[in-house]
Motif scaffolding. Structure first.
Motif, PDB file in Angstrom:
ATOM      1  N   LEU A   1       7.211   3.975 -17.767  1.00 51.74           N
ATOM      2  CA  LEU A   1       7.048   2.525 -17.888  1.00 51.74           C
ATOM      3  C   LEU A   1       7.473   1.807 -16.621  1.00 51.74           C
ATOM      4  CD1 LEU A   1       8.156   1.637 -21.545  1.00 51.74           C
ATOM      5  CD2 LEU A   1       5.870   1.485 -20.562  1.00 51.74           C
ATOM      6  N   GLU A   2       8.598   2.226 -16.042  1.00 48.99           N
ATOM      7  CA  GLU A   2       9.053   1.550 -14.820  1.00 48.99           C
ATOM      8  C   GLU A   2       8.089   1.787 -13.663  1.00 48.99           C
ATOM      9  OE1 GLU A   2      12.998   0.720 -12.110  1.00 48.99           O
ATOM     10  OE2 GLU A   2      13.091   2.273 -13.657  1.00 48.99           O
ATOM     11  N   ALA A   3       7.583   3.011 -13.534  1.00 45.10           N
ATOM     12  CA  ALA A   3       6.615   3.293 -12.476  1.00 45.10           C
ATOM     13  C   ALA A   3       5.352   2.453 -12.657  1.00 45.10           C
ATOM     14  CB  ALA A   3       6.267   4.778 -12.463  1.00 45.10           C
ATOM     15  N   THR A   4       4.899   2.334 -13.895  1.00 44.78           N
ATOM     16  CA  THR A   4       3.707   1.535 -14.186  1.00 44.78           C
ATOM     17  C   THR A   4       3.952   0.061 -13.885  1.00 44.78           C
ATOM     18  OG1 THR A   4       3.090   3.103 -15.932  1.00 44.78           O
ATOM     19  CG2 THR A   4       2.018   0.952 -15.977  1.00 44.78           C
ATOM     20  N   LEU A   5       5.146  -0.421 -14.227  1.00 45.01           N
ATOM     21  CA  LEU A   5       5.488  -1.816 -13.946  1.00 45.01           C
ATOM     22  C   LEU A   5       5.500  -2.085 -12.443  1.00 45.01           C
ATOM     23  CD1 LEU A   5       6.504  -4.645 -14.659  1.00 45.01           C
ATOM     24  CD2 LEU A   5       8.820  -3.696 -14.760  1.00 45.01           C
ATOM     25  N   GLN A   6       6.170  -1.220 -11.693  1.00 43.64           N
ATOM     26  CA  GLN A   6       6.238  -1.426 -10.248  1.00 43.64           C
ATOM     27  C   GLN A   6       4.852  -1.320  -9.606  1.00 43.64           C
ATOM     28  OE1 GLN A   6       8.874  -2.616  -8.924  1.00 43.64           O
ATOM     29  NE2 GLN A   6      10.161  -2.320 -10.726  1.00 43.64           N
ATOM     30  N   MET A   7       4.023  -0.443 -10.145  1.00 46.91           N
ATOM     31  CA  MET A   7       2.640  -0.350  -9.669  1.00 46.91           C
ATOM     32  C   MET A   7       1.914  -1.677  -9.887  1.00 46.91           C
ATOM     33  SD  MET A   7       0.169   1.659  -8.474  1.00 46.91           S
ATOM     34  CE  MET A   7       0.306   3.381  -8.945  1.00 46.91           C
ATOM     35  N   ALA A   8       2.115  -2.270 -11.051  1.00 50.94           N
ATOM     36  CA  ALA A   8       1.472  -3.547 -11.357  1.00 50.94           C
ATOM     37  C   ALA A   8       1.926  -4.638 -10.397  1.00 50.94           C
ATOM     38  CB  ALA A   8       1.768  -3.951 -12.799  1.00 50.94           C
ATOM     39  N   ILE A   9       3.222  -4.646 -10.063  1.00 54.02           N
ATOM     40  CA  ILE A   9       3.751  -5.646  -9.134  1.00 54.02           C
ATOM     41  C   ILE A   9       3.045  -5.535  -7.779  1.00 54.02           C
ATOM     42  CG2 ILE A   9       5.808  -6.287  -7.803  1.00 54.02           C
ATOM     43  CD1 ILE A   9       7.460  -5.501 -10.312  1.00 54.02           C
ATOM     44  N   SER A  10       2.899  -4.319  -7.287  1.00 52.11           N
ATOM     45  CA  SER A  10       2.255  -4.132  -5.981  1.00 52.11           C
ATOM     46  C   SER A  10       0.760  -4.412  -6.044  1.00 52.11           C
ATOM     47  CB  SER A  10       2.527  -2.721  -5.458  1.00 52.11           C
ATOM     48  OG  SER A  10       3.851  -2.621  -4.984  1.00 52.11           O
ATOM     49  N   ARG A  11       0.134  -4.052  -7.138  1.00 54.66           N
ATOM     50  CA  ARG A  11      -1.297  -4.352  -7.271  1.00 54.66           C
ATOM     51  C   ARG A  11      -1.532  -5.861  -7.290  1.00 54.66           C
ATOM     52  NH1 ARG A  11      -3.108   0.287 -11.623  1.00 54.66           N
ATOM     53  NH2 ARG A  11      -3.714   1.859 -10.085  1.00 54.66           N
ATOM     54  N   SER A  12      -0.667  -6.578  -7.979  1.00 55.14           N
ATOM     55  CA  SER A  12      -0.776  -8.029  -8.004  1.00 55.14           C
ATOM     56  C   SER A  12      -0.646  -8.603  -6.599  1.00 55.14           C
ATOM     57  CB  SER A  12       0.308  -8.621  -8.910  1.00 55.14           C
ATOM     58  OG  SER A  12       0.319 -10.029  -8.836  1.00 55.14           O
ATOM     59  N   ALA A  13       0.306  -8.082  -5.840  1.00 55.65           N
ATOM     60  CA  ALA A  13       0.542  -8.573  -4.479  1.00 55.65           C
ATOM     61  C   ALA A  13      -0.633  -8.294  -3.549  1.00 55.65           C
ATOM     62  CB  ALA A  13       1.807  -7.949  -3.914  1.00 55.65           C
ATOM     63  N   THR A  14      -1.418  -7.257  -3.872  1.00 54.00           N
ATOM     64  CA  THR A  14      -2.577  -6.936  -3.029  1.00 54.00           C
ATOM     65  C   THR A  14      -3.866  -7.558  -3.565  1.00 54.00           C
ATOM     66  OG1 THR A  14      -2.883  -4.830  -4.207  1.00 54.00           O
ATOM     67  CG2 THR A  14      -1.582  -4.780  -2.184  1.00 54.00           C
ATOM     68  N   GLY A  15      -3.744  -8.405  -4.577  1.00 50.20           N
ATOM     69  CA  GLY A  15      -4.896  -9.175  -5.043  1.00 50.20           C
ATOM     70  C   GLY A  15      -5.517  -8.736  -6.350  1.00 50.20           C
ATOM     71  N   ASN A  16      -5.081  -7.611  -6.900  1.00 54.19           N
ATOM     72  CA  ASN A  16      -5.647  -7.127  -8.165  1.00 54.19           C
ATOM     73  C   ASN A  16      -4.844  -7.712  -9.329  1.00 54.19           C
ATOM     74  OD1 ASN A  16      -7.036  -5.741 -10.111  1.00 54.19           O
ATOM     75  ND2 ASN A  16      -6.747  -3.726  -9.206  1.00 54.19           N
ATOM     76  N   VAL A  17      -4.911  -9.039  -9.455  1.00 52.23           N
ATOM     77  CA  VAL A  17      -4.006  -9.747 -10.362  1.00 52.23           C
ATOM     78  C   VAL A  17      -4.357  -9.532 -11.827  1.00 52.23           C
ATOM     79  CG1 VAL A  17      -3.020 -11.991 -10.951  1.00 52.23           C
ATOM     80  CG2 VAL A  17      -3.580 -11.474  -8.576  1.00 52.23           C
ATOM     81  N   ALA A  18      -5.629  -9.555 -12.162  1.00 48.72           N
ATOM     82  CA  ALA A  18      -6.025  -9.444 -13.571  1.00 48.72           C
ATOM     83  C   ALA A  18      -5.556  -8.124 -14.171  1.00 48.72           C
ATOM     84  CB  ALA A  18      -7.539  -9.588 -13.701  1.00 48.72           C
TER      85      ALA A  18
ATOM     86  N   GLN B   1       0.836  -1.202   0.000  1.00 50.31           N
ATOM     87  CA  GLN B   1       0.000   0.000   0.000  1.00 50.31           C
ATOM     88  C   GLN B   1       0.873   1.255   0.000  1.00 50.31           C
ATOM     89  OE1 GLN B   1      -3.081   0.031  -0.618  1.00 50.31           O
ATOM     90  NE2 GLN B   1      -3.564  -2.132  -0.349  1.00 50.31           N
ATOM     91  N   ALA B   2       1.921   1.247   0.821  1.00 46.23           N
ATOM     92  CA  ALA B   2       2.851   2.388   0.829  1.00 46.23           C
ATOM     93  C   ALA B   2       3.561   2.503  -0.511  1.00 46.23           C
ATOM     94  CB  ALA B   2       3.873   2.224   1.957  1.00 46.23           C
ATOM     95  N   ALA B   3       3.898   1.358  -1.103  1.00 44.73           N
ATOM     96  CA  ALA B   3       4.570   1.356  -2.407  1.00 44.73           C
ATOM     97  C   ALA B   3       3.676   1.963  -3.481  1.00 44.73           C
ATOM     98  CB  ALA B   3       4.965  -0.068  -2.782  1.00 44.73           C
ATOM     99  N   ILE B   4       2.405   1.589  -3.482  1.00 44.51           N
ATOM    100  CA  ILE B   4       1.465   2.098  -4.488  1.00 44.51           C
ATOM    101  C   ILE B   4       1.358   3.623  -4.415  1.00 44.51           C
ATOM    102  CG2 ILE B   4      -1.010   2.211  -5.044  1.00 44.51           C
ATOM    103  CD1 ILE B   4      -1.052  -0.867  -4.494  1.00 44.51           C
TER     104      ILE B   4
END
Length: 198
Positions: A82-99, A58-61
């Motif tokens: 692109l890197e910010a978007t990628l890292q956002m995706a990694i954290s979203r996946s970890a919090t359950g927003n995988v799709a 959550q802090a990462a997002i």
């Protein structure tokens, strides 16, 4: 001097590697003293990645949101998008927003220059993590294999890919390949945090 931001980032990265995350984040904050959208974005990305290593997604997002906001402010800063978007995706996946995360990572892979091995290695590892979240072992294996075969010059990402492959090959009943991946990891990256994991 243009060497100063690079030195600040390097010291922050060393502190992160040593597990001194709070000290690293304070160091990354110094990048913002340049009063430039580019360095604001860079500092936010690095800070967010530090939070990721402590599983505080959550802090990462929040940091990646801040980075993406900064990238809209000038053309130079947009190189961080692109890197910010990628890292956002990694954290979203970890919090359950995988799709949504999986779709974002695929879009990044499609949009990234084939010569940008660092970003592509991170992206394929992120894609593998997304597939692990939804227990698609074969798809995860294929993503990590991209890093092992195509982007193994990126040492940090290659170490992660080898670790994940050592686990996945076992799950898929290929113990010899699991053992080979583990041996490669121990031989090439003995001091990596991935080599220390069981």
């Amino acid at each position: 001097s243009y060497h100063v931001p690079a030195a600040i980032q390097l010291k922050g990265n060393l502190l992160t590697a040593l597990g001194q995350h709070e000290a690293a984040r304070k160091h990354y904050a110094n990048l913002e003293k340049a009063n430039s959208p580019y360095y604001t974005a860079r500092a936010a990305i690095l800070t967010g990645m530090s939070w990721q290593q402590q599983d505080n997604h959550q802090a990462a997002i929040k940091e990646f949101d801040r980075a993406l906001e900064a990238t809209q402010k000038n053309q130079t800063a947009q190189t961080q998008s692109l890197e910010a978007t990628l890292q956002m995706a990694i954290s979203r996946s970890a919090t359950g927003n995988v799709a949504k995360a999986t779709d974002s990572v695929k879009e990044i892979i499609d949009a990234t220059d084939s010569k940008d091995s660092k970003l592509l290695a991170r992206a394929y590892n992120a894609l593998g993590d997304c597939y692990l979240q939804i227990e698609q072992a074969k798809a995860a294996r294929d993503a990590f294999l991209h890093v092992d075969v195509l982007f193994n010059s990126e040492k940090t990402e290659h170490a992660k890919a080898l670790y994940e492959l050592s686990q996945l090959w076992n799950q898929l009943g290929q113990e010899d390949r699991a053992r080979d991946a583990r041996q490669q990891l121990q031989k090439k990256y003995p001091t990596s945090r991935w080599a220390q994991k069981k």
